[in-house]
Design an enzyme around this catalytic site. Structure first.
Site, PDB file in Angstrom:
ATOM      1  N   SER A 149       0.628  20.846  61.128  1.00  0.00           N
ATOM      2  CA  SER A 149       0.828  19.471  60.662  1.00  0.00           C
ATOM      3  C   SER A 149       2.301  19.148  60.477  1.00  0.00           C
ATOM      4  O   SER A 149       2.753  18.035  60.778  1.00  0.00           O
ATOM      5  CB  SER A 149       0.063  19.264  59.356  1.00  0.00           C
ATOM      6  OG  SER A 149       0.454  20.241  58.384  1.00  0.00           O
ATOM      7  N   GLU A 179       0.986  32.312  67.707  1.00  0.00           N
ATOM      8  CA  GLU A 179       2.448  32.265  67.676  1.00  0.00           C
ATOM      9  C   GLU A 179       3.096  33.501  68.294  1.00  0.00           C
ATOM     10  O   GLU A 179       4.192  33.416  68.856  1.00  0.00           O
ATOM     11  CB  GLU A 179       2.921  32.099  66.235  1.00  0.00           C
ATOM     12  CG  GLU A 179       2.615  30.731  65.636  1.00  0.00           C
ATOM     13  CD  GLU A 179       1.236  30.642  65.014  1.00  0.00           C
ATOM     14  OE1 GLU A 179       0.914  29.601  64.419  1.00  0.00           O
ATOM     15  OE2 GLU A 179       0.460  31.628  65.131  1.00  0.00           O
ATOM     16  N   GLY A 208       9.718  47.905  71.641  1.00  0.00           N
ATOM     17  CA  GLY A 208       8.571  48.799  71.639  1.00  0.00           C
ATOM     18  C   GLY A 208       7.339  48.235  70.974  1.00  0.00           C
ATOM     19  O   GLY A 208       6.283  48.873  70.976  1.00  0.00           O
TER      20      GLY A 208
END
Length: 530
Positions: A26, A47, A404
């Site tokens: 939002s 994400e 890694g």
């Protein structure tokens, strides 16, 4: 007067940051409103995948890229993926949404009370502007800091700022530019040249920054004129040198003693575009053998400062390579190394029990894929098999998770493919790592990215099994991951998929040219990284 949003969008357009990777919440909607024509929003479903895609995209283009994340929750989800971007020195500019200013102090829902601190020390710079009128300037600083440091930056912006008046000085940011010159001075340049040309048995260690900066071919010329053996720096995330070139000795092992052993007999170790060194396994010993000296050239001042031994020069490795090539002239100190002397790959090891050996898979990729294919690899237990079989001779051929941390491979492959649609891209992904970035398949399907994903399924975290042996804990729980069928998962995300069971079937599938994303699942035998 123009709004903060309008000035910010115009600044981003002038800087070429018109591809935005994101997963909106939002708080981000006011920034995304009214994106100008020419902007492209690339939606990721998590994400971590968003940052992985942006990382691959920025590495492939060599330019900063914009990421838009949600406040604390979204930014926190991205932090694991961000570690790889930090280690690969990828210039990602993160703009995150924040609650409206009056709601931050009372800690309203979705407020990030100390937003810059959340992302430190990962990012190279983080801020939240003190007022709305400072947003365009702070955004410019985020972009320039990312370029100058080659490290992700983070800007938190309260969402009510975007509609605010930018003020009478707001437009001044639009014409800003920041450039950097980092060639060594004349005296330092002469000293570097004298040190290298006077060495009797120099060795070269090249880092991922060589490929990032477009110096791949120059590094080959330098090695051939010096006649020096070449290693890739340990924990390599890009390939800086053709891996079957007769001067190439492989990727240095990530331990103190084996690195020192590799340099035995060399009086000078010249490290270009790499830290000294990114060790992993703790294998203690002398940093360098008796009689060896180390000289590091890097643009990364932090890497120069933290090195535990040797001399360091903070300068552009490309400028230093140019000085050395000029000093060496056209002559070759060592034996000539024409292209036809490149080492052939050995016959691949054979699998058993209905499983292909990873070497058989990689030999098929080498033979069936075009020579200019870019490979994004996240199958850590098969690295030894990879380097035994592959023949990579061109810049931008290899990408690997720099820190890694798992989760870069699938999203990174999507990002690389988006950045270079005219070059074949293959993601070589282990079943252990695939789950960390699996949602990137949806983005690939929605954008019809011409990407091949070769999914190596061995049913376990192979690299952890190997490391458990090193640490003396072979019975640790949680190392097996049975019951995963990535063909069904991929189909659910809209990606065409196929499970192949034999070498000839695999070769036939790889010879096809995809017009969109596809996943090829192969059951493989368990191998170790070394």
């Amino acid at each position: 007067m123009a709004s903060v949003r309008h000035v910010s969008h115009e600044f981003l357009a002038r800087q070429g940051l018109t591809t935005v990777f994101g997963n909106p919440g939002s708080n981000e909607l006011p920034f995304l409103a009214g994106l100008p024509d020419g902007f492209r929003y690339v939606l990721g479903l998590h994400e971590g995948a968003v940052v992985g895609m942006a990382d691959g995209y920025a590495q492939a283009t060599g330019r900063p890229v914009l990421v838009n994340l949600h406040a604390a929750s979204g930014s926190g989800n991205a932090m694991g993926a961000l570690t790889n971007a930090v280690a690969s020195r990828t210039p990602i500019v993160i703009v995150a949404g924040q609650q409206v200013r009056p709601a931050v102090g009372p800690e309203a829902n979705l407020a990030n009370v100390d937003a810059p601190s959340l992302m430190k020390p990962l990012v190279g710079w983080a801020a939240e502007p003190a007022c709305a009128q400072d947003v365009p300037r702070a955004l410019a600083q985020a972009v320039f800091e990312a370029e100058l440091q080659r490290r992700p930056t983070y800007l938190s912006v309260p969402y009510d700022d975007w509609a605010a008046d930018a003020g009478e000085n707001g437009l001044a940011v639009l014409d800003r530019s920041v450039r950097r010159g980092s060639a060594p001075g004349a005296e330092l340049g002469r000293d570097l040249v004298e040190r290298v040309t006077a060495a009797e048995r120099p060795a070269l260690v090249l880092g991922g920054d060589i490929d990032t900066a477009g110096l791949f071919d120059d590094a080959v010329r330098l090695a051939e004129r010096l006649g020096s053996p070449v290693w890739a720096a340990p924990s390599q995330f890009r390939l800086p040198f053709p891996n079957r070139h007769p001067l190439f000795r492989g990727v240095l092992p990530a331990g103190i003693k084996p690195i020192s052993d590799a340099f035995e007999g060399h009086d000078l170790v010249l490290v270009l575009g790499a830290p000294v060194f990114r060790y992993h396994e703790y294998l203690p010993g002398r940093y360098l053998p008796e009689g060896s000296r180390l000289l590091q050239v890097t643009e990364d001042a932090s890497a120069a400062a933290r090195a535990p031994m040797g001399e360091a020069v903070v300068a552009d490795p490309g400028a230093v390579i140019g000085l050395l090539l000029e000093a060496l002239g056209e002559g070759v100190r060592g034996a000539p190394v024409p292209g036809e002397d490149y080492r052939p790959a050995p016959a691949p090891a054979a699998g058993e029990g209905g499983r292909l050996h990873p070497e058989e898979v990689f030999a098929a990729l080498r033979d069936e894929q075009p020579q200019d294919t870019s490979y994004v690899v996240e199958s850590t237990s098969t690295s030894a098999a990879w380097w035994r079989q592959m023949d990579l001779r061109r810049p931008g051929s290899y990408y690997f998770p720099a820190a890694g941390g798992l989760g870069f491979g699938l999203p990174g492959a999507v990002g690389v493919a988006l950045a270079q649609p005219d070059r074949p891209v293959v993601g070589v992904i282990g079943d252990g790592s695939a789950n960390y970035g699996i949602t990137a398949l949806w983005t690939a399907a929605q954008l019809r990215v011409p990407l091949t994903v070769v999914l190596l399924r061995n049913g376990t975290y192979g690299a952890l099994r190997w490391f458990g042996g090193l640490l003396g804990v072979p019975d640790a729980p949680g190392l097996d991951i049975p019951g995963l069928d990535f063909t069904r998962i991929a189909e659910g995300y809209g990606v065409r998929s196929r499970h192949v069971t034999g070498v000839e079937e695999l070769r036939a599938v790889l010879a096809e040219q995809p017009d969109g994303p596809r996943l090829v699942q192969v059951d493989t035998a368990l191998t170790t990284p070394h």
